[in-house]
Design a protein around this motif. Sequence first.
Motif, PDB file in Angstrom:
ATOM      1  N   VAL A   9       0.839  -1.201   0.000  1.00 48.50           N
ATOM      2  CA  VAL A   9       0.000   0.000   0.000  1.00 48.50           C
ATOM      3  C   VAL A   9       0.872   1.247   0.000  1.00 48.50           C
ATOM      4  O   VAL A   9       0.577   2.219  -0.709  1.00 48.50           O
ATOM      5  N   LEU A  12       2.220   1.758  -3.546  1.00 41.53           N
ATOM      6  CA  LEU A  12       1.192   2.304  -4.442  1.00 41.53           C
ATOM      7  C   LEU A  12       0.922   3.775  -4.143  1.00 41.53           C
ATOM      8  O   LEU A  12       0.721   4.580  -5.059  1.00 41.53           O
ATOM      9  N   THR A  16       1.426   6.936  -6.812  1.00 44.59           N
ATOM     10  CA  THR A  16       0.336   7.811  -7.245  1.00 44.59           C
ATOM     11  C   THR A  16       0.542   9.254  -6.831  1.00 44.59           C
ATOM     12  O   THR A  16       0.029  10.163  -7.474  1.00 44.59           O
ATOM     13  N   VAL A  30      -0.448   0.639 -11.528  1.00 45.22           N
ATOM     14  CA  VAL A  30      -0.927   1.076 -10.218  1.00 45.22           C
ATOM     15  C   VAL A  30      -2.342   0.558  -9.960  1.00 45.22           C
ATOM     16  O   VAL A  30      -2.652   0.058  -8.882  1.00 45.22           O
ATOM     17  N   ALA A  34      -3.259  -2.052  -7.103  1.00 50.35           N
ATOM     18  CA  ALA A  34      -4.215  -1.689  -6.064  1.00 50.35           C
ATOM     19  C   ALA A  34      -5.336  -2.717  -5.971  1.00 50.35           C
ATOM     20  O   ALA A  34      -5.757  -3.088  -4.870  1.00 50.35           O
TER      21      ALA A  34
END
Length: 95
Positions: A9, A12, A16, A30, A34
């Motif tokens: 997490v 990611l 982003t 991504v 996710a």
Amino acid sequence: LLGNFTEPVRILLDETTSGGGLSFKGAFDVAFGAAFVAINLIFGTLTLFSNVFQNVLLDFGVPLAVGNIMFIVGFVTVAVALIFTWLSSISRGKL
């Protein structure tokens, strides 16, 4: 159990929120990452929720076999309701 998902997490989130922006391939990576982390988190927490559910039922004196059946019936009911809601929203064009 939930600590296993902290690093993916965080990766990611870093991807982003980076200032460089995302290319099409990067955005796909991504989004796929996710979705994969979310699916793993959902299936990983099923055992955690099952254990908590069993402990609560044991506290109230419900036998473990009955608790397992109740958990399976409850889980299947929720899963079927979510699937039918999802399919209904797709067929109506709301999704």
